[in-house]
Motif scaffolding. Structure first.
Motif, PDB file in Angstrom:
ATOM      1  N   PRO A 176      53.441  53.327  71.241  1.00 42.78           N
ATOM      2  CA  PRO A 176      54.072  54.510  70.615  1.00 42.78           C
ATOM      3  C   PRO A 176      55.232  54.157  69.705  1.00 42.78           C
ATOM      4  CG  PRO A 176      53.645  54.908  72.953  1.00 42.78           C
ATOM      5  CD  PRO A 176      53.364  53.454  72.713  1.00 42.78           C
ATOM      6  N   GLN A 177      55.945  53.056  70.001  1.00 37.89           N
ATOM      7  CA  GLN A 177      57.113  52.699  69.201  1.00 37.89           C
ATOM      8  C   GLN A 177      56.766  51.817  68.003  1.00 37.89           C
ATOM      9  OE1 GLN A 177      56.394  51.769  72.280  1.00 37.89           O
ATOM     10  NE2 GLN A 177      57.390  49.873  72.937  1.00 37.89           N
ATOM     11  N   ASP A 178      55.492  51.502  67.817  1.00 40.19           N
ATOM     12  CA  ASP A 178      55.084  50.644  66.708  1.00 40.19           C
ATOM     13  C   ASP A 178      54.718  51.488  65.486  1.00 40.19           C
ATOM     14  OD1 ASP A 178      55.418  48.530  68.422  1.00 40.19           O
ATOM     15  OD2 ASP A 178      53.303  48.479  69.027  1.00 40.19           O
ATOM     16  N   PHE A 179      54.667  50.837  64.334  1.00 39.95           N
ATOM     17  CA  PHE A 179      54.369  51.506  63.062  1.00 39.95           C
ATOM     18  C   PHE A 179      53.289  50.722  62.327  1.00 39.95           C
ATOM     19  CE2 PHE A 179      58.841  51.959  64.125  1.00 39.95           C
ATOM     20  CZ  PHE A 179      59.019  53.330  64.081  1.00 39.95           C
ATOM     21  N   VAL A 180      52.363  51.451  61.681  1.00 42.10           N
ATOM     22  CA  VAL A 180      51.326  50.815  60.883  1.00 42.10           C
ATOM     23  C   VAL A 180      51.309  51.463  59.504  1.00 42.10           C
ATOM     24  CG1 VAL A 180      49.555  52.399  61.760  1.00 42.10           C
ATOM     25  CG2 VAL A 180      48.865  50.229  60.737  1.00 42.10           C
ATOM     26  N   GLY A 181      51.127  50.638  58.483  1.00 38.91           N
ATOM     27  CA  GLY A 181      51.080  51.142  57.110  1.00 38.91           C
ATOM     28  C   GLY A 181      50.106  50.341  56.272  1.00 38.91           C
ATOM     29  N   ARG A 182      49.607  50.987  55.248  1.00 38.96           N
ATOM     30  CA  ARG A 182      48.685  50.330  54.310  1.00 38.96           C
ATOM     31  C   ARG A 182      49.488  49.889  53.091  1.00 38.96           C
ATOM     32  NH1 ARG A 182      44.195  53.427  50.692  1.00 38.96           N
ATOM     33  NH2 ARG A 182      43.157  51.621  49.756  1.00 38.96           N
ATOM     34  N   ILE A 230      51.561  45.961  60.607  1.00 36.82           N
ATOM     35  CA  ILE A 230      52.022  46.614  61.834  1.00 36.82           C
ATOM     36  C   ILE A 230      53.401  46.070  62.149  1.00 36.82           C
ATOM     37  CG2 ILE A 230      51.559  47.066  64.273  1.00 36.82           C
ATOM     38  CD1 ILE A 230      48.625  46.433  63.774  1.00 36.82           C
ATOM     39  N   VAL A 231      54.380  46.943  62.289  1.00 39.57           N
ATOM     40  CA  VAL A 231      55.747  46.562  62.638  1.00 39.57           C
ATOM     41  C   VAL A 231      55.953  46.894  64.116  1.00 39.57           C
ATOM     42  CG1 VAL A 231      58.199  46.909  62.153  1.00 39.57           C
ATOM     43  CG2 VAL A 231      56.537  47.010  60.288  1.00 39.57           C
ATOM     44  N   LEU A 232      56.378  45.877  64.906  1.00 43.74           N
ATOM     45  CA  LEU A 232      56.542  46.049  66.352  1.00 43.74           C
ATOM     46  C   LEU A 232      58.003  45.791  66.731  1.00 43.74           C
ATOM     47  CD1 LEU A 232      53.657  44.253  65.809  1.00 43.74           C
ATOM     48  CD2 LEU A 232      53.320  45.027  68.165  1.00 43.74           C
ATOM     49  N   PRO A 233      58.868  46.790  66.678  1.00 45.21           N
ATOM     50  CA  PRO A 233      60.270  46.598  67.060  1.00 45.21           C
ATOM     51  C   PRO A 233      60.387  46.278  68.549  1.00 45.21           C
ATOM     52  CG  PRO A 233      59.956  48.627  65.806  1.00 45.21           C
ATOM     53  CD  PRO A 233      58.621  48.147  66.204  1.00 45.21           C
ATOM     54  N   GLY A 234      61.254  45.312  68.882  1.00 41.38           N
ATOM     55  CA  GLY A 234      61.510  44.957  70.272  1.00 41.38           C
ATOM     56  C   GLY A 234      60.394  44.181  70.930  1.00 41.38           C
ATOM     57  N   ALA A 235      59.368  43.768  70.213  1.00 37.66           N
ATOM     58  CA  ALA A 235      58.223  43.077  70.798  1.00 37.66           C
ATOM     59  C   ALA A 235      58.367  41.571  70.623  1.00 37.66           C
ATOM     60  CB  ALA A 235      56.918  43.558  70.180  1.00 37.66           C
ATOM     61  N   SER A 236      58.113  40.840  71.701  1.00 41.36           N
ATOM     62  CA  SER A 236      58.093  39.388  71.626  1.00 41.36           C
ATOM     63  C   SER A 236      56.785  38.935  70.989  1.00 41.36           C
ATOM     64  CB  SER A 236      58.234  38.785  73.024  1.00 41.36           C
ATOM     65  OG  SER A 236      57.106  39.147  73.820  1.00 41.36           O
ATOM     66  N   ILE A 237      56.670  37.643  70.765  1.00 46.22           N
ATOM     67  CA  ILE A 237      55.470  37.124  70.129  1.00 46.22           C
ATOM     68  C   ILE A 237      54.257  37.306  71.039  1.00 46.22           C
ATOM     69  CG2 ILE A 237      55.674  34.757  70.983  1.00 46.22           C
ATOM     70  CD1 ILE A 237      54.746  35.838  67.394  1.00 46.22           C
ATOM     71  N   ASP A 238      54.471  37.239  72.371  1.00 50.87           N
ATOM     72  CA  ASP A 238      53.351  37.429  73.292  1.00 50.87           C
ATOM     73  C   ASP A 238      52.855  38.872  73.260  1.00 50.87           C
ATOM     74  OD1 ASP A 238      53.542  34.787  74.046  1.00 50.87           O
ATOM     75  OD2 ASP A 238      54.893  35.197  75.732  1.00 50.87           O
ATOM     76  N   VAL A 239      53.812  39.812  73.244  1.00 53.30           N
ATOM     77  CA  VAL A 239      53.421  41.227  73.169  1.00 53.30           C
ATOM     78  C   VAL A 239      52.684  41.502  71.861  1.00 53.30           C
ATOM     79  CG1 VAL A 239      54.291  43.587  73.055  1.00 53.30           C
ATOM     80  CG2 VAL A 239      55.275  41.982  74.699  1.00 53.30           C
ATOM     81  N   ALA A 240      53.222  40.979  70.767  1.00 53.71           N
ATOM     82  CA  ALA A 240      52.585  41.195  69.468  1.00 53.71           C
ATOM     83  C   ALA A 240      51.185  40.604  69.443  1.00 53.71           C
ATOM     84  CB  ALA A 240      53.440  40.595  68.368  1.00 53.71           C
ATOM     85  N   GLU A 241      51.021  39.422  70.056  1.00 53.65           N
ATOM     86  CA  GLU A 241      49.696  38.802  70.092  1.00 53.65           C
ATOM     87  C   GLU A 241      48.731  39.662  70.906  1.00 53.65           C
ATOM     88  OE1 GLU A 241      47.710  34.419  71.051  1.00 53.65           O
ATOM     89  OE2 GLU A 241      49.829  34.808  71.487  1.00 53.65           O
TER      90      GLU A 241
END
Length: 600
Positions: free
Chosen positions: A514-520, A528-539
């Motif tokens: 819910p806290q992530d953002f996606v744009g074209r 996709i922008v993932l605030p507060g996410a570590s590299i493992d979460v992003a993966e």
């Protein structure tokens, strides 16, 4: 020295000759543009030049402008077609459109030529349409190969010339005429130059490339210019887009060159596109101008009302309670909408109030009689014709020699116009707020997929980097694009490609946190922008997105995506972060696609 009558005649022919020369240049320009498009022009600017001249000139000189236009049209058509009969027929058709449109638009009483009054703008569009249709009919009969396609092309081309060129010339002439009374500030001139240059640049970006269908960009820019520059900006920006798109299409450039059906279909598509842009720009400017006029009128009425309250006579009345006699001034009868009579009746006066206000009015007057206190109320009066008038009544009780209430003296002011203006102002304000919200939503949302636009997602990324810098939190981005997307377009068509983009965007939007953002960001590329996410979460998020897209495919189109993940490092910029993510994305593609790679 010339005789006086020759000097006067020369002065009467200066502007018609200049208009004829302008008509000739515009006609030649329109004919030159047809050379690359199978004899079909996008716009016929000469008709707009003649119509503007007829609207600005004295009606007695109209025949001079028409005469010079016919001569100029004959010269241009003879240069192009050679045949006298065809050239004469086309010249008559090229003149009758503007003459008929000017006659309908100006009317017998020579009404005001203004594009800021919505009603007048509607009449102008109708007049131009009628003129274009009649002109197309004449030209079709004069053409040796007249057909339905020829008729439609001529009508659209002629109509665009009058709708787009005429307002620009008329508004520019009005600005020149009023330049001493309302000279624009240097900052306003600079803003207009920058904005209109931006419109030209955006139009060139759209129509001189065939990679991306960015036809929405000029629309967004034109609407922004309309809000900033008004009617002049609307006319100028639409004209700029028309010129750039016409030149590009004539040179076989731009997204319209990708359309099937050849130049004829491309020109028709462009004409519809320009008509829609005109319909979005100038009416919006007209409504905004009308709103500003209502605001100014309301301010002027308030000032005049204050002055009238101090100096002018307002309708007054007096009631003798003991005898029942009542006196009313002439203005009171006018407010009630009744003929003046010898003995006005209190029963008639009370019954004239709206039934919902009647009890309130009686209570106010009775309280004043009982307590001798003044009264001040607003109410509605229904005239004998059924018309409702809004009034303000003020008054007080008068005392007799015995100290008791002997009568009531009051004044009444008709404020119907003020109430109407307030309602109109509220409606105009609401409309402006709705249009501003729509413009903001269009600027922040990708028109095809519904996710954030490139400008908005990059703005979100900058804000996320600022937050991470201040709070020391984590931040990661995922960049991805659709594998072999060009093959989808080539083999299945752009409509299928659009559906793939929409399906992928929907799948991604439903798979992220819910806290992530996606744009074209363009074509088949997304962020996709993932605030507060570590590299493992992003993966993990990226793998979920990849899996959902792959396993959610329907029908014969199996769509996959390749992804690159990068974590933000302190002191790095958005460009550096995206560059690392893109590098990881390229590694995923080189490794076989449909996979995710993490930046080193």
């Amino acid at each position: 020295m010339f005789p006086p009558f020759l000097a006067r005649a020369a002065r009467r022919w200066v502007w018609p000759l200049l208009a004829g020369w302008g008509y000739f240049l515009a006609a030649v320009a329109g004919l030159v543009l047809t050379r690359q498009t199978e004899g079909i022009a996008t716009i016929w600017p000469a008709s707009g030049v003649l119509l503007a001249a007829l609207l600005l000139a004295d009606r007695r000189d109209a025949w001079r402008f028409v005469a010079t236009a016919v001569v100029a049209s004959m010269a241009a058509n003879m240069m192009w077609y050679g045949g006298i009969g065809t050239s004469l027929g086309f010249s008559v058709a090229n003149s009758i459109d503007a003459l008929m449109a000017a006659t309908i638009f100006a009317g017998r009483r020579r009404e005001q030529v203004s594009f800021l009054i919505p009603r007048r703008l509607r009449i102008f569009c109708l007049a131009a349409t009628i003129g274009a249709v009649v002109s197309a009919g004449v030209a079709t009969m004069a053409s040796p190969d007249g057909s339905a396609t020829f008729f439609l092309s001529w009508a659209c081309t002629d109509l665009l010339g009058m709708l787009i060129v005429t307002p620009m010339i008329v508004i520019a002439a009005e600005l020149m005429r009023d330049r001493h009374r309302s000279r624009p500030r240097p900052a306003q001139v600079a803003e207009a130059i920058v904005l209109l240059s931006g419109i030209g640049g955006a139009a060139a970006l759209v129509f001189f490339q065939t990679t991306y269908p960015l036809l929405y960009l000029p629309f967004v820019g034109v609407l922004f210019v309309v809000f900033r520059l008004g009617a002049f900006g609307a006319a100028a920006s639409v004209l700029i887009v028309t010129l750039v798109s016409s030149l590009a299409t004539a040179a076989n450039h731009g997204p319209l060159a990708m359309l099937p059906g050849g130049p004829v279909f491309g020109i028709l598509f462009l004409q519809i596109y320009l008509l829609l842009m005109f319909a979005a720009a100038l009416p919006t400017a007209s409504l905004l101008g009308w709103r500003d006029r209502l605001i100014r009128q309301l301010a002027e009425k308030n000032e005049m009302l204050e002055l009238a309250e101090r100096t002018a006579h307002v309708g007054h009345w007096r009631l003798d309670i003991r005898s029942g006699d009542m006196f009313c001034s002439d203005e009171i009868f006018a407010i009630y909408g009744r003929e003046k009579v010898e003995r006005p009746s209190t029963d008639i006066a009370i019954r004239a109030y709206h039934i919902d206000d009647r009890a309130f009015v009686l209570a106010q007057i009775k309280a004043s009689v009982t307590t001798t206190s003044p009264f001040d109320f607003r109410a509605r009066i229904i005239r004998a014709s059924g018309e409702i008038r809004h009034v303000i009544s003020k008054g007080w009780a008068t005392l007799g020699a015995d100290g008791r209430t002997s009568g009531i003296f009051g004044t009444m002011q008709d404020i119907t116009d003020q109430v109407t203006a307030e309602l109109a102002l509220d409606e105009a304000r609401s409309a402006a707020e709705r249009m501003a919200w729509d413009a903001t939503r269009m600027a922040e949302t990708d028109y095809l997929t519904g996710v954030f636009s490139r400008r908005k997602i990059l703005q979100i990324l900058d804000q996320s980097i600022d937050s991470a810098s201040l709070g020391g939190g984590a931040l990661t981005v995922v960049t991805f694009d659709i594998d072999h997307f060009k093959r989808v377009n080539d083999e299945h068509g752009h409509a299928a490609g659009d559906r793939v983009l929409q399906r992928v965007a929907s799948a991604v939007a439903s798979s992220i946190r819910p806290q992530d953002f996606v744009g074209r960001v363009g074509g088949e590329e997304f962020i996709i922008v993932l605030p507060g996410a570590s590299i493992d979460v992003a993966e993990a998020v990226g793998e979920r997105v990849r899996s959902v897209v792959f396993h959610g495919a329907e029908g014969p189109l199996i769509v996959t995506i390749s992804l690159g993940v990068a974590a933000w490092e302190p002191a790095s910029t958005a460009e550096q972060l995206l560059g690392r993510a893109d590098a990881a994305l390229y590694d995923a593609k080189h490794a076989g696609r449909n996979m995710l790679r993490v930046a080193a």
